[in-house]
Design a protein around this motif. Sequence first.
Motif, mmCIF file in Angstrom:
data_model
loop_
_atom_site.group_PDB
_atom_site.id
_atom_site.type_symbol
_atom_site.label_atom_id
_atom_site.label_comp_id
_atom_site.label_asym_id
_atom_site.label_seq_id
_atom_site.Cartn_x
_atom_site.Cartn_y
_atom_site.Cartn_z
ATOM 1 N N HIS A 40 -0.281 -4.896 2.876
ATOM 2 C CA HIS A 40 0.124 -3.511 3.135
ATOM 3 C C HIS A 40 1.487 -3.515 3.800
ATOM 4 N N ARG A 48 4.060 4.012 1.295
ATOM 5 C CA ARG A 48 3.211 4.424 0.179
ATOM 6 C C ARG A 48 3.814 3.996 -1.157
ATOM 7 N N ARG A 49 5.116 4.189 -1.339
ATOM 8 C CA ARG A 49 5.765 3.770 -2.583
ATOM 9 C C ARG A 49 5.764 2.252 -2.709
ATOM 10 N N ASP A 51 3.708 0.049 -1.347
ATOM 11 C CA ASP A 51 2.362 -0.468 -1.612
ATOM 12 C C ASP A 51 1.918 -0.169 -3.040
ATOM 13 N N ALA A 85 -1.967 9.888 5.264
ATOM 14 C CA ALA A 85 -1.150 9.233 4.238
ATOM 15 C C ALA A 85 -1.532 7.759 4.116
ATOM 16 N N HIS A 86 -1.839 7.127 5.219
ATOM 17 C CA HIS A 86 -2.244 5.726 5.216
ATOM 18 C C HIS A 86 -3.517 5.524 4.396
ATOM 19 N N ARG A 88 -4.855 7.636 2.198
ATOM 20 C CA ARG A 88 -4.625 8.019 0.804
ATOM 21 C C ARG A 88 -3.949 6.887 0.045
ATOM 22 N N SER A 89 -3.040 6.198 0.715
ATOM 23 C CA SER A 89 -2.373 5.061 0.085
ATOM 24 C C SER A 89 -3.367 3.945 -0.229
ATOM 25 N N GLU A 92 -5.119 4.829 -3.337
ATOM 26 C CA GLU A 92 -4.232 4.678 -4.486
ATOM 27 C C GLU A 92 -4.133 3.212 -4.895
ATOM 28 N N ASN A 224 1.756 5.820 11.763
ATOM 29 C CA ASN A 224 0.843 5.770 10.618
ATOM 30 C C ASN A 224 -0.594 5.509 11.054
#
Length: 270
Positions: A40, A48-49, A51, A85-86, A88-89, A92, A224
Amino acid sequence: MTRQPSGYHGAGRPVRGDVEDPATLEPAMSGCQAAYYLVHSLHDADFRRIDATGATAFGQAAGRAGLNRIIYLGGLGDDGDNLSAHLRSRREVENLLGAGGVPVTVIRAGIIIGHGGISWELTRQLVEHLPVMVTPQWVATRTQPIAVDDVVRYLAGVLEPAEASGRVYEAGGPEVLQYSTMLQRVAAIENRPLVILPVPLLSPWLSSLWLTLVTDIDAGTGRNLIDSMTNEVIVRDQSIKELIPIQPMSYDDAVRAALRERREAQQASS
């Protein structure tokens, strides 16, 4: 697999590989049947991008190399919740790792207690540096911490069973605790005074700056992590216990093990 094989001195034979350099991945996977993905980029503002790109490249390389399975350590959290966001990543990445058609087995965990882990270091340093804490409301959020040794046992346990291929599992320790309780239990184990005073107006941005002042966690990583601390991360699905019937370590025992490992590391380096 590591970006710096010369700096690795553990078990096995290190090979060079970097998920940000796709050309290095397939040679590193040559002759392998499975891969663990433990990557990570939480320290980076654009994590996010980064990862997503790394997971896609890794998944595609795994497909070309003919791997049978990828095992990924993700994060707990209810999909119906307003995930950070963490988290959600992390979801993903679970999907993108399958880009090359290789089945992905996921173990979702919450706070992992072990020497050197970011979340654990945050907890330990707060307790050791601040006898009185003015804290944000997220200290009342519930989580299900798990010892790093138990995470490793679960990760190893899903490697071979056919029924684990492509499955998503949830893993946690035996106790559901608020963050404030976790801090208080560490203070009790270390025989340190601790008074916690929650306040409603400490924003995530201010919290991350506060953490930077009292710990060695950088502001980006701290922000984060704090964003994720507003989400309850609790095991809802117990199916991993049917596959791997172990008794996870208690929180207090996990804390003692992490502190012991830190002392041993300090002694070895002195």
